[in-house]
Design a protein around this motif. Structure first.
Motif, PDB file in Angstrom:
ATOM      1  N   ILE A   6      -2.545   1.171  -5.447  1.00  0.00           N
ATOM      2  CA  ILE A   6      -2.828   0.137  -6.446  1.00  0.00           C
ATOM      3  C   ILE A   6      -4.077  -0.631  -6.026  1.00  0.00           C
ATOM      4  O   ILE A   6      -4.161  -1.114  -4.888  1.00  0.00           O
ATOM      5  CB  ILE A   6      -1.641  -0.836  -6.595  1.00  0.00           C
ATOM      6  CG1 ILE A   6      -0.324  -0.062  -6.758  1.00  0.00           C
ATOM      7  CG2 ILE A   6      -1.885  -1.781  -7.770  1.00  0.00           C
ATOM      8  CD1 ILE A   6      -0.285   0.855  -7.949  1.00  0.00           C
ATOM      9  N   ASN A   8      -6.847  -3.758  -7.067  1.00  0.00           N
ATOM     10  CA  ASN A   8      -7.053  -4.958  -7.886  1.00  0.00           C
ATOM     11  C   ASN A   8      -8.222  -5.759  -7.322  1.00  0.00           C
ATOM     12  O   ASN A   8      -8.029  -6.734  -6.602  1.00  0.00           O
ATOM     13  CB  ASN A   8      -5.777  -5.802  -7.912  1.00  0.00           C
ATOM     14  CG  ASN A   8      -5.855  -6.948  -8.903  1.00  0.00           C
ATOM     15  OD1 ASN A   8      -6.911  -7.225  -9.481  1.00  0.00           O
ATOM     16  ND2 ASN A   8      -4.751  -7.642  -9.097  1.00  0.00           N
ATOM     17  N   LYS A  15      -7.572  -6.633  -3.519  1.00  0.00           N
ATOM     18  CA  LYS A  15      -6.151  -6.466  -3.222  1.00  0.00           C
ATOM     19  C   LYS A  15      -5.811  -4.975  -3.286  1.00  0.00           C
ATOM     20  O   LYS A  15      -6.192  -4.285  -4.228  1.00  0.00           O
ATOM     21  CB  LYS A  15      -5.295  -7.243  -4.219  1.00  0.00           C
ATOM     22  CG  LYS A  15      -5.467  -8.751  -4.121  1.00  0.00           C
ATOM     23  CD  LYS A  15      -4.634  -9.468  -5.171  1.00  0.00           C
ATOM     24  CE  LYS A  15      -4.857 -10.971  -5.110  1.00  0.00           C
ATOM     25  NZ  LYS A  15      -4.119 -11.689  -6.179  1.00  0.00           N
ATOM     26  N   ALA A  17      -2.582  -2.076  -2.449  1.00  0.00           N
ATOM     27  CA  ALA A  17      -1.165  -1.860  -2.154  1.00  0.00           C
ATOM     28  C   ALA A  17      -0.846  -0.379  -2.284  1.00  0.00           C
ATOM     29  O   ALA A  17      -1.552   0.362  -2.972  1.00  0.00           O
ATOM     30  CB  ALA A  17      -0.276  -2.664  -3.096  1.00  0.00           C
ATOM     31  N   PHE A  19       2.707   1.848  -3.167  1.00  0.00           N
ATOM     32  CA  PHE A  19       4.112   1.807  -3.577  1.00  0.00           C
ATOM     33  C   PHE A  19       4.719   3.199  -3.457  1.00  0.00           C
ATOM     34  O   PHE A  19       4.081   4.195  -3.833  1.00  0.00           O
ATOM     35  CB  PHE A  19       4.238   1.356  -5.034  1.00  0.00           C
ATOM     36  CG  PHE A  19       4.171  -0.132  -5.240  1.00  0.00           C
ATOM     37  CD1 PHE A  19       5.294  -0.844  -5.645  1.00  0.00           C
ATOM     38  CD2 PHE A  19       2.983  -0.824  -5.052  1.00  0.00           C
ATOM     39  CE1 PHE A  19       5.238  -2.217  -5.854  1.00  0.00           C
ATOM     40  CE2 PHE A  19       2.913  -2.192  -5.256  1.00  0.00           C
ATOM     41  CZ  PHE A  19       4.052  -2.894  -5.650  1.00  0.00           C
ATOM     42  N   PRO A  24       7.121  -1.509  -2.556  1.00  0.00           N
ATOM     43  CA  PRO A  24       5.817  -1.595  -1.896  1.00  0.00           C
ATOM     44  C   PRO A  24       5.921  -1.252  -0.409  1.00  0.00           C
ATOM     45  O   PRO A  24       6.758  -1.806   0.301  1.00  0.00           O
ATOM     46  CB  PRO A  24       5.418  -3.058  -2.092  1.00  0.00           C
ATOM     47  CG  PRO A  24       6.707  -3.797  -2.274  1.00  0.00           C
ATOM     48  CD  PRO A  24       7.659  -2.830  -2.913  1.00  0.00           C
ATOM     49  N   THR A  27       1.140  -4.488   0.985  1.00  0.00           N
ATOM     50  CA  THR A  27       0.178  -5.145   0.088  1.00  0.00           C
ATOM     51  C   THR A  27      -0.760  -5.958   0.952  1.00  0.00           C
ATOM     52  O   THR A  27      -0.310  -6.708   1.820  1.00  0.00           O
ATOM     53  CB  THR A  27       0.887  -6.068  -0.923  1.00  0.00           C
ATOM     54  OG1 THR A  27       1.809  -5.307  -1.708  1.00  0.00           O
ATOM     55  CG2 THR A  27      -0.125  -6.738  -1.851  1.00  0.00           C
ATOM     56  N   GLU A  28      -2.049  -5.803   0.721  1.00  0.00           N
ATOM     57  CA  GLU A  28      -3.018  -6.530   1.540  1.00  0.00           C
ATOM     58  C   GLU A  28      -4.133  -7.054   0.648  1.00  0.00           C
ATOM     59  O   GLU A  28      -4.607  -6.366  -0.256  1.00  0.00           O
ATOM     60  CB  GLU A  28      -3.602  -5.618   2.623  1.00  0.00           C
ATOM     61  CG  GLU A  28      -4.528  -6.335   3.587  1.00  0.00           C
ATOM     62  CD  GLU A  28      -4.809  -5.551   4.862  1.00  0.00           C
ATOM     63  OE1 GLU A  28      -5.835  -5.818   5.501  1.00  0.00           O
ATOM     64  OE2 GLU A  28      -3.989  -4.676   5.216  1.00  0.00           O
ATOM     65  N   SER A  29      -4.543  -8.285   0.901  1.00  0.00           N
ATOM     66  CA  SER A  29      -5.650  -8.896   0.175  1.00  0.00           C
ATOM     67  C   SER A  29      -6.780  -9.168   1.162  1.00  0.00           C
ATOM     68  O   SER A  29      -6.610  -9.937   2.103  1.00  0.00           O
ATOM     69  CB  SER A  29      -5.210 -10.202  -0.494  1.00  0.00           C
ATOM     70  OG  SER A  29      -6.277 -10.778  -1.210  1.00  0.00           O
ATOM     71  N   ASP A 330       2.998 -11.039 -10.482  1.00  0.00           N
ATOM     72  CA  ASP A 330       2.841  -9.956  -9.522  1.00  0.00           C
ATOM     73  C   ASP A 330       2.063  -8.823 -10.181  1.00  0.00           C
ATOM     74  O   ASP A 330       2.629  -7.876 -10.710  1.00  0.00           O
ATOM     75  CB  ASP A 330       4.203  -9.462  -9.029  1.00  0.00           C
ATOM     76  CG  ASP A 330       4.080  -8.570  -7.799  1.00  0.00           C
ATOM     77  OD1 ASP A 330       2.977  -8.033  -7.577  1.00  0.00           O
ATOM     78  OD2 ASP A 330       5.076  -8.408  -7.077  1.00  0.00           O
ATOM     79  N   MET A 332       0.188  -6.556  -8.829  1.00  0.00           N
ATOM     80  CA  MET A 332       0.263  -5.269  -8.140  1.00  0.00           C
ATOM     81  C   MET A 332       1.516  -4.497  -8.581  1.00  0.00           C
ATOM     82  O   MET A 332       1.459  -3.302  -8.859  1.00  0.00           O
ATOM     83  CB  MET A 332       0.271  -5.468  -6.627  1.00  0.00           C
ATOM     84  CG  MET A 332      -0.893  -6.305  -6.099  1.00  0.00           C
ATOM     85  SD  MET A 332      -2.519  -5.651  -6.559  1.00  0.00           S
ATOM     86  CE  MET A 332      -2.777  -4.453  -5.253  1.00  0.00           C
ATOM     87  N   GLN A 333       2.643  -5.190  -8.666  1.00  0.00           N
ATOM     88  CA  GLN A 333       3.866  -4.533  -9.110  1.00  0.00           C
ATOM     89  C   GLN A 333       3.759  -4.105 -10.571  1.00  0.00           C
ATOM     90  O   GLN A 333       4.210  -3.016 -10.951  1.00  0.00           O
ATOM     91  CB  GLN A 333       5.071  -5.453  -8.920  1.00  0.00           C
ATOM     92  CG  GLN A 333       6.391  -4.773  -9.287  1.00  0.00           C
ATOM     93  CD  GLN A 333       7.580  -5.696  -9.163  1.00  0.00           C
ATOM     94  OE1 GLN A 333       7.559  -6.812  -9.674  1.00  0.00           O
ATOM     95  NE2 GLN A 333       8.621  -5.239  -8.479  1.00  0.00           N
TER      96      GLN A 333
END
Length: 357
Positions: A6, A8, A15, A17, A19, A24, A27-29, A330, A332-333
């Motif tokens: 994912i 973003n 961002k 991620a 999954f 997940p 997840t990292e920003s 959310d 990412m989700q």
């Protein structure tokens, strides 16, 4: 089991991620400093910089690109599109490089997704892009023929809330009618009916918010624009990032505004209540499009964590329909769930065709 990457990209961060189905793995920003981004003349020039960060992050977390079964990116500023999934193809990348609707970091997401898709043979999609616009023709009309109302805004989060409501009530998305209010740095209200977002009050014409000025008295705005105090850039900044709570209370943090209220600041209470009441008025404003026949009113976004705000809105609009609160945003989700629906055959990804005009 599906394994999805994912993406973003935002104005100051990327961002990332991965999954496995709905779960997940990480997840990292990654935050980008102004100095890092100053080296690039335009967003498209950031492609290699952000792509290398994505690859390095996957390596750090021990995720092999060959193990992925799909990639889903936040949609960039394409010409108006429909809701749902689009296959990331060469036409989309051309559009985002050569004729985007505007400069936005999310434009790079599809470029990265396409490159990895071609290299590793992985299907790639965008889902509920920023420029989704499904307004009915009657809802586009304004008092000036050259101006049209637009559906662009918080489509990813609001549609995710509507899909969740439908799923939790054992119905198809096309069979529910809901009004969704996204309560965040910007606030928007939209109407989901017959499987599409038929009407949309975005944050340039709707409620004021922590950052946005929202709808303003038009004659006064025109007068202000011609005082000589502002040029285009500074006026846009005034209404997009220095309006709302920031202009009135000196903060964009709704939690700080509530602390001020708890401390006895009656001016803060008046402004904060006015923001919430503005949301209520715009929920009421959008309901006539379906003759008030609404299954539910959904409150989502970061400020939906505030019981103060959600209780206020519920008290004032529950005469229309039951209010359901889905706090948080959310993205990412939401992107992952959209990609899963495509890979599982529950939705079909559309094909994007470039528009050179």
């Amino acid at each position: 089991m599906e394994k999805l990457l994912i993406l973003n990209p935002g104005s100051t961060s990327t961002k990332i991620a991965v999954f496995e189905d709905e779960t997940p793995l990480f997840t990292e920003s990654i935050t980008h400093t102004p100095e890092e981004l100053a080296a690039f003349d335009c967003v498209a020039d950031q492609y290699e910089f952000r792509r290398d960060l994505v690859i390095a992050t996957l390596k750090k977390h021990g995720v092999a690109l060959e193990s992925l079964t799909g990639i889903v990116s936040r949609g960039g500023l394409l010409p108006p599109i429909e809701a749902g999934a689009y296959e990331v193809n060469d036409d989309m990348v051309w559009q985002l490089k050569n004729k985007p609707q505007n400069e936005h970091a999310s434009n790079v997401g599809a470029m990265i997704a396409r490159a990895l898709s071609k290299q590793y043979g992985i299907p790639a999609f965008i889902y509920d892009g920023i420029t989704v616009d499904e307004l009915l023709p009657i809802n586009r009309i304004t008092g000036l023929p050259g101006m049209r109302r637009k559906g662009m805004g918080h489509n990813l989060n609001t549609r995710a809330a509507a899909l969740r409501y439908a799923r939790e009530n054992g119905k198809a998305y096309a069979d529910v009618t809901v009004i969704v209010a996204h309560l965040g740095g910007g606030i928007s209200v939209n109407l989901h009916h017959n499987g599409r977002i038929e009407d949309f009050i975005n944050d340039e014409e709707g409620p004021f918010s922590p950052e946005r000025a929202g709808g303003l008295p038009m004659f006064d705005v025109i007068k202000l624009c011609f005082t000589g105090a502002y040029d285009y850039k500074s006026m846009m900044k005034q209404v997009k990032s220095r309006g709302g709570l920031m202009a009135h209370l000196g903060t964009t943090d709704s939690r700080k505004a509530e602390e001020m209220i708890a401390g006895g600041d009656e001016h803060a209470r008046l402004v904060y209540d006015a923001m919430a009441l503005n949301v209520c008025k715009n929920i009421g404003k959008i309901a006539p499009g379906v003759c008030g026949k609404v299954d539910a009113i959904l409150l989502t976004g970061g400020i939906a964590h505030s019981k103060y705000v959600t209780d206020y809105i519920t008290e004032h609009v529950s005469f229309l329909a039951p209010v359901v609160v889905y706090p948080g945003e959310d993205e990412m989700q939401s992107l992952a769930l959209g990609g899963l629906r495509v890979l599982r055959g529950e939705e079909t990804a559309k094909r994007f065709h470039k528009c050179e005009n």
